[in-house]
Design an enzyme around this catalytic site. Structure first.
Site, PDB file in Angstrom:
ATOM      1  N   SER A 268     -10.252  -0.802   6.144  1.00  0.00           N
ATOM      2  CA  SER A 268      -9.513  -0.509   4.915  1.00  0.00           C
ATOM      3  C   SER A 268      -8.900  -1.718   4.228  1.00  0.00           C
ATOM      4  O   SER A 268      -8.487  -1.629   3.072  1.00  0.00           O
ATOM      5  CB  SER A 268      -8.410   0.515   5.206  1.00  0.00           C
ATOM      6  OG  SER A 268      -8.971   1.744   5.587  1.00  0.00           O
TER       7      SER A 268
ATOM      8  N   SER B 147      -9.393   1.779   2.378  1.00  0.00           N
ATOM      9  CA  SER B 147      -8.417   2.584   1.669  1.00  0.00           C
ATOM     10  C   SER B 147      -7.333   1.765   0.965  1.00  0.00           C
ATOM     11  O   SER B 147      -6.490   2.334   0.265  1.00  0.00           O
ATOM     12  CB  SER B 147      -7.755   3.560   2.648  1.00  0.00           C
ATOM     13  OG  SER B 147      -7.083   2.886   3.691  1.00  0.00           O
TER      14      SER B 147
ATOM     15  N   LYS C  24       0.827  -1.206   0.000  1.00  0.00           N
ATOM     16  CA  LYS C  24       0.000   0.000   0.000  1.00  0.00           C
ATOM     17  C   LYS C  24       0.865   1.260   0.000  1.00  0.00           C
ATOM     18  O   LYS C  24       1.919   1.307   0.639  1.00  0.00           O
ATOM     19  CB  LYS C  24      -0.903  -0.025   1.233  1.00  0.00           C
ATOM     20  CG  LYS C  24      -1.979   1.050   1.273  1.00  0.00           C
ATOM     21  CD  LYS C  24      -2.877   0.814   2.483  1.00  0.00           C
ATOM     22  CE  LYS C  24      -3.974   1.845   2.593  1.00  0.00           C
ATOM     23  NZ  LYS C  24      -4.868   1.571   3.746  1.00  0.00           N
TER      24      LYS C  24
END
Length: 547
Positions: free
Chosen positions: A196, A172, A97
């Protein structure tokens, strides 16, 4: 907003898009490269990653060189009879990420003024993964500031769901979820503070796991602030895997919980992965599950309820027990409010100041919230009351909590959090539960056109962050044709949010649907074992079309 900030973001995107890779020729011999004997797979990753806005940075040539070295190590280990000494992820390509630091790579958190930020060292979780032989290859796209279920920002654009590009792949960790779902990467690592990891897993039809906070390091997982973190935030990010199967989640989690972790980060609880507990849970003949389909403040679609019912029926046939679990309206609202207040006083003020200081701006999806936060308090009260009475009570309630908190208010919400957690755990113990099955989200992945109304609906996800229970997602089924009608979504409120949920399920036939599995804190091994038990009953894989 300064033109300098826009130019910085534009230059970063141009830099990514102009980067060329040699994609060195790869022998067809199976032992040549563990990474891939088919170079077209890497090219497909580059094509889909860019077309769907899933990636923020690529380093394929570096990854291929690392793969060659891993292959030599493997051959030597085979020759010397020491294969067992290779890492759990030896030679496996992964995505990381965006806001997890990798030395020499950009970490932007989707903020234009942060577009030229380059990490100086690997985060501890990246060090752990490399030590286990993993090969980072790309970084996954995120929402601006990680603050919504739509992975969109003004640098890399809006991450598109590989199953249906009119829908979000979640947030996210949306870019990473999309990369796994499109079969571009076998394993990804995201973070979770409000769903997320679980939201992208649900929306993309893959597996995902949020470990117990403090069993995994959060050091050098950044936000665009002077020291890279939000010191007042009550909830910490926890890193976890997204993959194709329950076995992927287990290997990924084991890699994050290696013995070296406890020396590198003294804030982590020294609790290494316990294989015996994992195996003992797999062998249990009777587990006791709680389950619920919805609460008084939010509902779920027919397809989501069916996924839970299918899970229940399969496990009951295996001899396991299911007990309904219910929240009062007050209880359901309490944990949502606690999470909202803690996140607001923990970061929104600092991030709002950051935008002003850097001459930057929030994306449209976040602008209303940031504007409201900066209004005078008397105007905030008037506006939230107006929304509650004339527009939508739920939106008005959220606005009422979007404010700067006094020291007494912070103390009060921390006491409320402790009390709610204590009561929840006591109720769990009284019911003698081993695990809970619940929805991840009220519907399948929602359409971008509905994001303003339902892009922050994390009610089912934040419960497990508030009580800090390890939680994972298992894909179960897909939306059927008769589950797209208005009546397929039911909830007690009937407002603009309800209307958005009803709109967004139209045209959703074939979209993946899954469930959440949760166990008490520190029982990550048990949670992963139960995820495998459930996953093995369905073996559901939803293939995304290739571009």
């Amino acid at each position: 907003m300064h033109l300098r900030v826009k130019n910085k973001a534009r230059q970063r995107l141009q830099e990514r898009n102009s980067k060329k890779f040699t994609f060195i020729n790869v022998s067809e011999e199976k032992t040549k490269l563990i990474l891939s004997s088919d170079v077209s797979k890497l090219r497909q990753l580059q094509i889909e990653g860019r077309e769907l806005n899933l990636i923020t940075e690529e380093y394929y040539d570096q990854a291929l060189r690392e793969a060659e070295e891993k292959d030599k190590q493997r051959e030597l280990a085979i020759k010397n009879g020491r294969v067992s000494e290779l890492g759990l992820l030896h030679g496996i390509p992964i995505s990381i990420k965006d806001h997890i630091c990798e030395e020499g790579k950009h970490s932007t958190v989707g903020v234009m003024s942060f577009a030229d930020n380059i990490a100086q060292e690997d985060a501890i979780v990246v060090q752990q993964l490399r030590a286990q032989g993993a090969i980072p290859m790309v970084k996954g796209n995120t929402p601006q500031l990680l603050l919504s279920l739509v992975s969109e920002n003004d640098i890399y654009g809006k991450a598109l769901n590989p199953h249906d590009t009119s829908r979000t792949c979640g947030g996210s960790s949306g870019g990473d979820g999309g990369l796994v779902a499109s079969k571009c990467i076998p394993l990804a690592f995201g973070t979770d503070i409000a769903g997320s990891i679980r939201c992208p897993s649900e929306f993309c039809g893959i597996y995902g796991f949020k470990p117990t906070t403090l069993r995994v390091s959060s050091k050098d997982i950044i936000m665009p602030l002077p020291n890279g973190s939000v010191p007042q935030c009550v909830f910490q990010e926890t890193t976890g895997p997204l993959g194709y199967s329950a076995n992927d989640l287990k290997l990924g989690t084991q890699s994050l919980m290696g013995e070296e972790l406890f020396r590198k980060d003294p804030n982590v609880i020294p609790l290494p992965f316990d294989e015996q507990r994992y195996q003992e849970t797999l062998a249990k003949k009777k587990l006791r599950f709680g389950y619920f389909y919805g609460t008084d403040i939010i509902g779920s679609t027919t397809s989501v309820k069916r996924a839970i019912l299918m899970t229940k029926e399969k496990l009951v046939k295996l001899g396991h027990e299911f007990i309904p679990f219910q929240f009062s309206k007050k209880e359901a609202q309490e944990y949502v409010d606690i999470h909202m207040i803690c996140c607001t006083f923990g970061c929104q003020g600092q991030l709002s100041s950051m935008f002003k200081q850097q001459h930057d701006r929030p994306i449209p999806l976040l602008k209303t919230s940031f504007d409201f936060y900066n209004y005078p308090r008397f105007f905030q009260k008037i506006l939230s009351a107006y929304y509650s009475r004339f527009v939508c009570e739920r939106i008005g309630g959220v606005l009422a909590l979007t404010k700067e908190c006094s020291r007494d208010e912070i103390d009060d919400v921390l006491r409320r959090k402790a009390r709610f957690t204590e009561d929840f755990i006591q109720r769990w113990e009284d019911m003698k539960l081993d695990a809970m099955i619940s929805p991840t989200y009220p519907t399948c992945a929602f359409k971008f056109e509905d994001q303003e109304d339902i892009g922050f609906s994390t009610e089912y996800q934040v419960l497990w962050n508030v009580v800090n229970f390890p939680t994972g997602c298992v894909p179960i089924t897909e939306v059927l044709e008769d589950e797209e009608a208005d009546e397929a979504y039911q909830e007690k409120p009937n407002d603009v949010i309800t209307a958005a949920f009803k709109r967004t399920i139209k045209g959703s036939k074939g979209m993946p649907v899954g469930i959440q599995v949760s166990t008490p804190r520190w029982k990550d091994e048990e949670c992963l074992a139960i995820i495998k038990i459930i996953g093995d009953q369905f073996n559901f894989i939803k293939m995304a079309p290739q571009i």
